[in-house]
Design an enzyme around this catalytic site. Sequence first.
Site, short mmCIF file in Angstrom:
data_model
loop_
_atom_site.label_atom_id
_atom_site.label_comp_id
_atom_site.label_asym_id
_atom_site.label_seq_id
_atom_site.Cartn_x
_atom_site.Cartn_y
_atom_site.Cartn_z
N TRP A 53 -4.21 5.06 45.69
CA TRP A 53 -5.25 6.01 45.74
C TRP A 53 -6.61 5.52 46.25
CZ3 TRP A 53 -8.40 3.62 42.70
CH2 TRP A 53 -8.15 2.79 41.74
N ASN A 54 -6.81 4.28 46.19
CA ASN A 54 -8.13 3.84 46.48
C ASN A 54 -8.93 4.03 47.62
OD1 ASN A 54 -6.56 1.82 47.66
ND2 ASN A 54 -7.91 0.31 47.30
N LYS B 43 4.61 8.97 50.67
CA LYS B 43 4.50 9.28 49.50
C LYS B 43 3.24 8.77 49.16
CE LYS B 43 4.70 7.58 45.46
NZ LYS B 43 3.33 8.11 45.05
N PRO B 44 1.98 9.55 49.22
CA PRO B 44 0.76 8.97 48.89
C PRO B 44 0.68 8.95 47.35
CG PRO B 44 0.69 11.54 49.59
CD PRO B 44 2.02 10.94 49.74
N ALA B 45 -0.55 8.70 46.76
CA ALA B 45 -0.79 8.28 45.42
C ALA B 45 -1.10 9.90 44.76
CB ALA B 45 -1.75 7.68 45.32
N GLY C 299 0.08 -1.25 47.54
CA GLY C 299 -0.17 -1.02 46.18
C GLY C 299 -0.26 -2.25 45.39
N GLU D 97 1.68 -4.51 51.33
CA GLU D 97 0.20 -4.70 51.30
C GLU D 97 -0.19 -4.71 49.73
OE1 GLU D 97 -1.72 -5.59 53.51
OE2 GLU D 97 -0.61 -5.19 55.46
N LEU D 98 -0.80 -5.64 49.20
CA LEU D 98 -0.33 -5.88 47.61
C LEU D 98 -1.98 -6.33 47.26
CD1 LEU D 98 2.82 -7.60 47.19
CD2 LEU D 98 2.45 -5.04 47.36
N CYS E 55 -8.81 -3.54 47.56
CA CYS E 55 -7.88 -4.71 47.45
C CYS E 55 -8.58 -5.99 48.07
CB CYS E 55 -6.56 -4.29 48.44
SG CYS E 55 -7.06 -3.97 50.07
N GLU F 114 -6.71 -9.38 39.14
CA GLU F 114 -7.47 -8.66 40.01
C GLU F 114 -8.15 -7.55 38.85
OE1 GLU F 114 -4.99 -5.89 42.19
OE2 GLU F 114 -6.32 -5.74 43.72
P1 NAD Z 1 0.50 0.95 42.19
O1 NAD Z 1 1.05 -0.17 42.51
O2 NAD Z 1 0.57 1.42 40.74
O3 NAD Z 1 0.83 2.09 43.09
C1 NAD Z 1 0.73 2.33 44.47
C2 NAD Z 1 1.75 3.55 44.98
O4 NAD Z 1 3.05 3.12 44.48
C3 NAD Z 1 1.50 4.85 44.63
O5 NAD Z 1 1.88 5.79 45.49
C4 NAD Z 1 2.30 5.03 43.29
O6 NAD Z 1 2.64 6.14 42.96
C5 NAD Z 1 3.55 4.16 43.89
N1 NAD Z 1 4.39 3.70 42.76
C6 NAD Z 1 4.20 3.30 41.43
N2 NAD Z 1 5.21 2.85 40.85
C7 NAD Z 1 6.32 2.84 41.73
C8 NAD Z 1 7.65 2.57 41.75
N3 NAD Z 1 8.24 2.11 40.61
N4 NAD Z 1 8.41 2.67 43.07
C9 NAD Z 1 7.66 3.24 43.99
N5 NAD Z 1 6.49 3.59 44.22
C10 NAD Z 1 5.70 3.47 42.99
O7 NAD Z 1 -1.12 0.71 42.59
P2 NAD Z 1 -2.44 1.21 42.25
O8 NAD Z 1 -2.90 1.01 41.11
O9 NAD Z 1 -2.19 2.91 42.78
O10 NAD Z 1 -3.39 0.78 43.45
C11 NAD Z 1 -4.16 -0.35 43.26
C12 NAD Z 1 -3.46 -1.79 43.85
O11 NAD Z 1 -3.24 -1.47 45.23
C13 NAD Z 1 -4.43 -2.66 43.64
O12 NAD Z 1 -3.49 -4.00 43.30
C14 NAD Z 1 -4.88 -2.88 44.98
O13 NAD Z 1 -5.20 -4.13 45.49
C15 NAD Z 1 -3.61 -2.64 45.82
N6 NAD Z 1 -4.07 -2.33 47.38
C16 NAD Z 1 -3.58 -3.15 48.46
C17 NAD Z 1 -4.14 -2.90 49.71
C18 NAD Z 1 -3.69 -3.76 50.75
O14 NAD Z 1 -4.19 -3.44 51.68
N7 NAD Z 1 -3.21 -5.28 50.50
C19 NAD Z 1 -4.90 -1.84 49.90
C20 NAD Z 1 -5.18 -0.89 48.88
C21 NAD Z 1 -4.68 -1.14 47.75
#
Ligand code: NAD
Length: 478
Positions: free
Chosen positions: A147-148, A171-173, A224, A246-247, A280, A379
């Site tokens: 979502w960020n 599947k967006p957030a 995510g 991309e974590l 991130c 983080e």
């Molecule tokens: P998150 O992992 O909770 O969610 C990310 C996405 O995954 C969302 O769409 C969510 O609905 C989905 N998701 C959640 N559980 C799932 C599952 N079991 N199976 C499949 N999909 C699932 O992360 P967040 O809290 O929404 O976002 C923040 C994180 O994202 C931070 O760690 C940040 O660093 C990272 N991020 C990384 C980058 C990059 O380019 N490296 C960019 C943006 C954000």
Amino acid sequence: MNKLYINGEWTEAHDGQTMELINPATEELLATLPSAGPKDTHVAIEAAGQAFHSWSRTTAYVRAAILKKAADHIRENLPNLAEDMVLESGKPLAEAKGEWTVAANLFEWYAEEAKRAYGRVIPTNRPDKRSSVIWQPMGVIGVITAWNFPAYNPARAWAAALAAGCTVVAKPAETTPLSAFHMVNALIQAGLPKGVINLVIGDPAAIGDAMLDNPILKKISFTGSTRVGKLLMDGASRTHTKLSLELGGNAPVLIFGDVDVEAIAKAAAIARFRNNGQVCIAPQRFYVEKSIYQRFAERLTYYVSQLKIGSGFDEGVNVGPLITERQRDSVVALLERARSQQAQILTGGDIPPALTKGYFLQPAVVAGLDQSSVLARNEIFGPVLPLFSFDGLDDALAKANDTEYGLAAYVFTNHLPTAIRAAEGLEFGIIGINEWAPHGTEAPFGGWKHSGQGHESGSEGLYEYMEKKLISIGGLAG
Ligand code: NAD
């Protein structure tokens, strides 16, 4: 619009499930939206599989024309799109406009880059044989995003995958789907054929599992957390689905004693709190050389205490709300643990009393920390700037690399040999030297260690969605 988008139709979930979208600045209901499950996801994957047969056979020039039109549509409607992004994410309007500009640039850049997916001819060791390598689109791609950055995160994957000739189930957030709806609409207006882009939101784990389980879907591009990235890796080991990940990050910032302290402190106060620290590659662990530590801490604290917090629509606001109450709670919990480890809060860290609604938190600067602190190991993903000190380049590198994350790192110095040695010694995929925005549409973006695998953006981002094929021709004697 504002529904699931499957096989060219905006649609409700097949079982009628819904979910609520909340404005993080006011806690008001923004919309009630359909909530998809495995069945909707499988229907979307099948539609994308059907559409792949024709989309993958179009020329890169045909695909480019559509993606370029989508970029134009985004630019023409930018004020409206940015306002919806502020409503769903809380970020300041100027940041939302900037993000949509980058999203449009990504569609345009990949429209151009698709035309350059060159293969190669390899000289062989036999006169009767010829070898060449071609690139082909991978198939149906599942794109799961955080979502960020509600537009940037999806745009960099959608644009590259579509340019490569793949079809997409996105599947967006669930907290920021409005931007994704707008992006689908831009592609529809640009003439994208039905089934080529599909969008589902709903139960994340059920949708993720459905993507993993369906053999029509060849790859998941995931942006995510490292936690969910590892869950997908577990699942992919069962189904052999390919992954780009991309974590999370935990970026160190090395500030050497020769810099202009005032200028860097002022810029750091803006850079660290961009998007409320929910980035991130956010500069997180600030390591300051001992000779300037005290002065830097004082000037930084001053500038951070001056940041304006409030609604993203208010003039001059630097910092909006966090995305959810849960996200704010997680940052407050980290601050509490840091306090119990004897950290000193130099400014901020409280919920602003004047802002009774919304998930606001006063930007904080925290000192008195060492490498074992929760603010060094985790983080933060929120408005907290932890300060540390170092003594010389080797100490700085040892501390900076002392993390499981490896996404971005920053170096500030005017001494060229220090800059080069630091850049080469840092175990991170992205290094910013004397700059706070070390990324670009045309440059590869990806993490080392637990921060991910594969790349988005740049030409590397295109090849993430293509398979390499060797064609070897024998029997050419005579
Ligand atoms: P998150 O992992 O909770 O969610 C990310 C996405 O995954 C969302 O769409 C969510 O609905 C989905 N998701 C959640 N559980 C799932 C599952 N079991 N199976 C499949 N999909 C699932 O992360 P967040 O809290 O929404 O976002 C923040 C994180 O994202 C931070 O760690 C940040 O660093 C990272 N991020 C990384 C980058 C990059 O380019 N490296 C960019 C943006 C954000």
